[in-house]
Design a protein around this motif. Structure first.
Motif, PDB file in Angstrom:
ATOM      1  N   THR A 128      -9.289 -17.524  44.609  1.00 59.97           N
ATOM      2  CA  THR A 128      -8.908 -18.039  45.921  1.00 59.97           C
ATOM      3  C   THR A 128      -9.061 -16.984  47.007  1.00 59.97           C
ATOM      4  O   THR A 128      -9.562 -17.254  48.100  1.00 59.97           O
ATOM      5  CB  THR A 128      -7.451 -18.534  45.895  1.00 59.97           C
ATOM      6  N   LEU A 129      -8.639 -15.760  46.677  1.00 63.01           N
ATOM      7  CA  LEU A 129      -8.613 -14.679  47.665  1.00 63.01           C
ATOM      8  C   LEU A 129      -9.895 -13.852  47.687  1.00 63.01           C
ATOM      9  O   LEU A 129     -10.079 -13.042  48.593  1.00 63.01           O
ATOM     10  CB  LEU A 129      -7.423 -13.760  47.385  1.00 63.01           C
ATOM     11  N   GLY A 130     -10.740 -14.013  46.660  1.00 60.26           N
ATOM     12  CA  GLY A 130     -11.943 -13.191  46.576  1.00 60.26           C
ATOM     13  C   GLY A 130     -11.635 -11.743  46.295  1.00 60.26           C
ATOM     14  O   GLY A 130     -12.218 -10.832  46.907  1.00 60.26           O
ATOM     15  N   CYS A 131     -10.696 -11.506  45.355  1.00 64.33           N
ATOM     16  CA  CYS A 131     -10.291 -10.138  45.045  1.00 64.33           C
ATOM     17  C   CYS A 131     -10.312  -9.919  43.538  1.00 64.33           C
ATOM     18  O   CYS A 131     -10.670 -10.811  42.774  1.00 64.33           O
ATOM     19  CB  CYS A 131      -8.901  -9.849  45.617  1.00 64.33           C
ATOM     20  N   GLU A 132      -9.917  -8.720  43.111  1.00 66.86           N
ATOM     21  CA  GLU A 132      -9.837  -8.360  41.703  1.00 66.86           C
ATOM     22  C   GLU A 132      -8.376  -8.382  41.260  1.00 66.86           C
ATOM     23  O   GLU A 132      -7.463  -8.247  42.092  1.00 66.86           O
ATOM     24  CB  GLU A 132     -10.393  -6.941  41.497  1.00 66.86           C
ATOM     25  N   PRO A 133      -8.116  -8.538  39.936  1.00 65.45           N
ATOM     26  CA  PRO A 133      -6.724  -8.490  39.464  1.00 65.45           C
ATOM     27  C   PRO A 133      -5.973  -7.246  39.913  1.00 65.45           C
ATOM     28  O   PRO A 133      -4.777  -7.319  40.233  1.00 65.45           O
ATOM     29  CB  PRO A 133      -6.876  -8.547  37.938  1.00 65.45           C
ATOM     30  N   ALA A 134      -6.652  -6.106  39.953  1.00 64.99           N
ATOM     31  CA  ALA A 134      -5.973  -4.873  40.377  1.00 64.99           C
ATOM     32  C   ALA A 134      -5.397  -4.993  41.783  1.00 64.99           C
ATOM     33  O   ALA A 134      -4.374  -4.369  42.102  1.00 64.99           O
ATOM     34  CB  ALA A 134      -6.947  -3.704  40.309  1.00 64.99           C
ATOM     35  N   ASP A 135      -6.022  -5.819  42.629  1.00 63.11           N
ATOM     36  CA  ASP A 135      -5.531  -6.010  43.997  1.00 63.11           C
ATOM     37  C   ASP A 135      -4.225  -6.806  44.034  1.00 63.11           C
ATOM     38  O   ASP A 135      -3.533  -6.812  45.060  1.00 63.11           O
ATOM     39  CB  ASP A 135      -6.584  -6.731  44.837  1.00 63.11           C
ATOM     40  N   ALA A 193      -8.435  -9.562  30.894  1.00 66.96           N
ATOM     41  CA  ALA A 193      -9.480  -9.958  29.954  1.00 66.96           C
ATOM     42  C   ALA A 193     -10.190 -11.219  30.434  1.00 66.96           C
ATOM     43  O   ALA A 193     -11.421 -11.314  30.386  1.00 66.96           O
ATOM     44  CB  ALA A 193      -8.868 -10.187  28.569  1.00 66.96           C
ATOM     45  N   LEU A 194      -9.414 -12.193  30.908  1.00 64.51           N
ATOM     46  CA  LEU A 194     -10.018 -13.435  31.404  1.00 64.51           C
ATOM     47  C   LEU A 194     -10.917 -13.175  32.608  1.00 64.51           C
ATOM     48  O   LEU A 194     -11.973 -13.797  32.748  1.00 64.51           O
ATOM     49  CB  LEU A 194      -8.921 -14.440  31.767  1.00 64.51           C
ATOM     50  N   TRP A 195     -10.498 -12.265  33.466  1.00 65.74           N
ATOM     51  CA  TRP A 195     -11.318 -11.940  34.632  1.00 65.74           C
ATOM     52  C   TRP A 195     -12.623 -11.279  34.193  1.00 65.74           C
ATOM     53  O   TRP A 195     -13.702 -11.583  34.713  1.00 65.74           O
ATOM     54  CB  TRP A 195     -10.542 -11.028  35.579  1.00 65.74           C
ATOM     55  N   ALA A 196     -12.525 -10.398  33.199  1.00 62.72           N
ATOM     56  CA  ALA A 196     -13.725  -9.729  32.695  1.00 62.72           C
ATOM     57  C   ALA A 196     -14.668 -10.719  32.011  1.00 62.72           C
ATOM     58  O   ALA A 196     -15.884 -10.515  31.994  1.00 62.72           O
ATOM     59  CB  ALA A 196     -13.330  -8.619  31.724  1.00 62.72           C
ATOM     60  N   LEU A 197     -14.092 -11.790  31.464  1.00 65.58           N
ATOM     61  CA  LEU A 197     -14.889 -12.784  30.736  1.00 65.58           C
ATOM     62  C   LEU A 197     -15.364 -13.941  31.615  1.00 65.58           C
ATOM     63  O   LEU A 197     -15.958 -14.894  31.095  1.00 65.58           O
ATOM     64  CB  LEU A 197     -14.060 -13.370  29.578  1.00 65.58           C
TER      65      LEU A 197
END
Length: 228
Positions: A128-135, A193-197
């Motif tokens: 939704t935000l166009g960001c990474e989990p770390a953000d 993990a889901l983001w990486a996949l």
């Protein structure tokens, strides 16, 4: 409250849904027990947003709303005679069982929502935000800290009485087998993990299904009917 893009619903909207459920469900209903707990969490998030307690309100709202939507989607699925995710099935199946105590209902709902829904909500919010989990890690931690303080209150409010202190009480063993802190750590790892996949649709789908099943199994154990 911070203004959001039109494609991010407001926290008010999900709070209204949960308040309506709180008013309509019987008090002893296991789903009602969890809903009452979760409503208190979401209202507290809303208060903290209103008072500027989140460094990035837009990210916090996106995460909170996407998180709540997963629970509400499970409620809607059952209302429409559809199967909810495996993580939610034990709570809906045992919601009226007389041998399950209110504290078990509350923790089974938290288990489903934290163990499965939160990982997917992190990915939803990132898209939704166009960001990474770390953000989103700071917002994830703040919501997790709030849930931790609420879990303590839940245990105090829903304890069945002095017998809980007896080591022979089966509920003592059930409570000792589940930890919110461990669930949070596992959820953050699952979200990453889901983001990486995300580019491997088949693998991500299998990972999600296995996560759902594992969390559902834990929920079924938490809802083991106990003697009075």
């Amino acid at each position: 409250m911070a203004q959001l893009d039109h494609f991010i619903p407001s926290v008010d909207a999900v709070v209204s849904r949960m308040r309506a459920l709180d008013a309509s469900l019987p008090e002893r209903d296991g789903v009602a027990v969890f809903n009452h707990v979760y409503l208190a969490v979401t209202e507290e998030v809303e208060r903290r947003l209103d008072t500027g307690r989140f460094a990035d309100p837009r990210a916090a709202i996106a995460l909170d709303v996407r998180f709540a939507e997963r629970y509400l989607a499970a409620v809607d699925a059952v209302a429409d005679d559809r199967r909810p995710p495996a993580c939610w099935r034990p709570l809906f199946q045992f919601r009226h069982h007389p041998g399950v105590r209110p504290l078990q209902f509350a923790l089974a709902g938290i288990n489903a929502h934290i163990g499965h829904d939160l990982a997917l909500a992190v990915v939803d919010a990132c898209r939704t935000l166009g960001c990474e989990p770390a953000d989103l890690e700071d917002e994830f931690d703040r919501v997790g800290d709030l849930l931790g303080s609420l879990e303590e209150r839940i245990r105090e409010d829903l304890m069945p009485g002095p017998d809980l202190l007896q080591i022979a009480d089966p509920l003592t063993h059930l409570l000792g087998a589940w930890s919110l802190e461990r669930a949070r750590d596992a959820t953050w790892a699952a979200a990453r993990a889901l983001w990486a996949l995300r580019g491997c649709e088949d693998v991500a789908e299998e990972f999600t299904e296995r996560l759902d099943a594992a969390v559902g199994f834990a929920g079924r154990m938490l809802l083991t009917p106990l003697p009075d």
